[in-house]
Write an enzyme that holds these catalytic residues in place. Structure first.
Site, PDB file in Angstrom:
ATOM      1  CG  HIS A  88      -0.364   0.085   2.541  1.00 56.83           C
ATOM      2  ND1 HIS A  88       0.002   1.271   3.146  1.00 56.83           N
ATOM      3  CD2 HIS A  88      -0.056  -0.891   3.441  1.00 56.83           C
ATOM      4  CE1 HIS A  88       0.497   1.032   4.343  1.00 56.83           C
ATOM      5  NE2 HIS A  88       0.483  -0.274   4.553  1.00 56.83           N
ATOM      6  CG  ASP A  90      -2.729   4.147   2.752  1.00 53.49           C
ATOM      7  OD1 ASP A  90      -2.423   3.059   2.217  1.00 53.49           O
ATOM      8  OD2 ASP A  90      -3.381   4.217   3.811  1.00 53.49           O
ATOM      9  CG  ASP A 121       3.249   0.515   7.651  1.00 55.66           C
ATOM     10  OD1 ASP A 121       2.753  -0.099   6.699  1.00 55.66           O
ATOM     11  OD2 ASP A 121       2.591   0.870   8.656  1.00 55.66           O
ATOM     12  CD  GLU A 152      -3.020  -1.267   6.074  1.00 52.29           C
ATOM     13  OE1 GLU A 152      -3.232  -2.140   6.932  1.00 52.29           O
ATOM     14  OE2 GLU A 152      -2.323  -0.242   6.314  1.00 52.29           O
ATOM     15  CD  GLU A 153      -0.802   2.487   7.617  1.00 46.32           C
ATOM     16  OE1 GLU A 153      -1.478   2.093   8.599  1.00 46.32           O
ATOM     17  OE2 GLU A 153       0.350   2.109   7.415  1.00 46.32           O
ATOM     18  CG  HIS A 418       1.232   2.629  12.607  1.00 52.35           C
ATOM     19  ND1 HIS A 418      -0.019   2.088  12.866  1.00 52.35           N
ATOM     20  CD2 HIS A 418       1.547   2.247  11.345  1.00 52.35           C
ATOM     21  CE1 HIS A 418      -0.427   1.411  11.795  1.00 52.35           C
ATOM     22  NE2 HIS A 418       0.511   1.490  10.860  1.00 52.35           N
TER      23      HIS A 418
END
Length: 448
Positions: A88, A90, A121, A152-153, A418
């Protein structure tokens, strides 16, 4: 030239590409960043994969408004197996930019690691795919399909809704879900277990409005105190999650997570105990855990001598394989209602649920991947769990019941995904690109 040497020769290009991608603040939340940034990232991904043989790659609109890059690369042999590559583009927002030691959207090398939001990520995994395919060149003996999603996030489910009605577009024999990573730098791993989740907001009301704590305190019910009392019942003194109706005695049977390594990876302060009466692996991957994500109540600065009439909290309950999310949701609701003191009014709203996932590990794709990781890293592949949830894995499993799902990637505990100061170790991009290239070669014959 051997594959390892080819990958090594491509790492300068990999860094340049990752720098371009990290510079695009592709946070899929229009309240925080312009949607044009995600569109720019999608176009970058589309153009990049077109250069490695996905000449039919296109942008596909999904139900949440995000764009997924989809495409295919046939090998010319209709009997060859098909592998779907996933990632992904995003990213999470940078959160507290003051906590970053380097600019979040500028790839910066510090002590050998590459820092920047999305560096691991999951933009690092996009670059890993590109590097693997460039290392193989024309020598790809399997049919390839591609999907790189853009929300996705945010967890808004765009790709999850896209897959079932477009099943043939992404159908494959093996699916490489590249959004996880290794046990540590240099220790290759497959993620075989994912916890599911239940997110709720619990609201408490005790009074019509604020009242003076001196005039009414001691007899008037306090909504914030009631909420604190309710939240306090969710864990015991050892830190075990104690939601009534959920069995929380599971044991992890795969690779252990050493306690001292976990303390370092998690940044546990000196003297603080690890939670629970199980091992770290048990607590992370085989048992439920509840986290208080946020509380709405008066802040310390500016607070008055008044009793809070209302308060609310956002909770995240993670559940291991074997626990159904609807059962966990019901148990959490009933537990909170039963724990409410003094007859205060309680409402509970479920924001989202997701099912746990457990991968089968006895198929030819796992055999081929284990051999590829052994060759690339010089050590056996570990089997890990992950406390996070990837609902798409369940959609893939339900839509393609005969496909093997393999969760892997360049992320590892030091990557701090994150969080502020996310980074990637470039050796993980190189080694995992080599793993992917070796796997694609081996799987062509392993399946046969």
């Amino acid at each position: 030239m051997e594959l390892r040497d080819r990958v090594a020769g491509l790492m300068e290009q990999a860094r340049a590409e990752l720098a371009e991608l990290v510079a695009i603040p592709s946070v899929a939340d229009p309240r925080q960043y312009p949607p044009e940034e995600c569109a720019r990232a999608a176009t970058w991904v589309l153009d990049a994969f077109a250069t490695v043989g996905f000449t039919d790659a296109r942008l596909a609109e999904t139900a949440d408004g995000s764009q997924a890059v989809v495409g295919s690369r046939p090998c010319g042999d209709p009997d060859a197996p098909t592998v779907l590559l996933y990632a992904h583009y995003d990213v999470q927002p940078p959160l507290n930019e003051q906590a970053w030691r380097t600019p979040p959207f500028e790839l910066t090398e510090v002590n050998g690691r590459w820092y920047g939001r999305g560096s691991a990520d999951c933009k690092g995994n996009i670059v890993m795919h590109l590097t693997a395919l460039r290392a193989l060149g024309d020598d790809v003996p399997v049919n390839l399909k591609l999907v790189v999603e853009g929300s996705e996030e945010q967890g808004t489910g765009g790709l999850e809704a896209f897959v079932p009605p477009n099943a043939d577009l992404l159908r494959a024999d093996a699916i490489l879900v590249c959004d996880t990573g290794n046990a540590s730098v240099g220790v290759p791993a497959a993620t075989v277990s994912l916890r599911g989740m239940v997110n709720v907001v619990v609201s408490v009301e005790a009074l019509a409005s604020e009242v003076h704590s001196g005039m009414f305190g001691g007899a008037a019910p306090d909504a914030l105190a009631a909420l604190v009392a309710m939240l306090g019942t969710l864990r015991d003194r050892e830190g075990n999650t104690t939601v009534t109706g959920l069995d929380n005695s599971g044991a992890w049977m795969g690779e252990p997570y050493p306690a001292e390594q976990f303390r370092s990876d998690a940044g546990v302060v000196e003297g603080a105990a690890l939670l629970g009466d199980g091992s770290v692996s048990d607590m992370l991957w085989a048992r439920s855990s509840v986290t208080i994500l946020g509380i709405d109540c008066p802040p310390v600065v500016g607070s008055a001598a008044a009793i809070s009439p209302r308060a609310r909290a956002r909770l995240n309950l993670r559940i291991p394989p074997g626990t159904a999310p609807e059962e966990a949701e019901k148990a959490l609701h009933q537990h909170l209602l039963a724990a409410a003191p003094w007859g205060v009014h309680v409402t509970i709203d479920t924001e989202a649920t997701g099912s746990p996932f457990h991968a089968a590990t006895d198929g030819p794709a796992y055999g081929a991947m284990a051999a590829a990781m052994q060759e690339a890293y010089g050590r056996p592949m570990a089997k890990l769990g992950q406390g996070g949830s990837i609902p798409l894995c369940n959609v893939f499993a339900e839509t393609y019941p005969d496909a093997e799902l393999f969760l892997m990637g360049v992320e590892e505990p030091q990557a701090l995904i994150h969080a502020p100061n996310e980074s990637v170790d470039p050796s993980e991009i190189a080694n995992m690109a080599l793993v992917e290239a070796l796997f694609l070669q081996r799987y062509a014959t392993a399946r046969g």
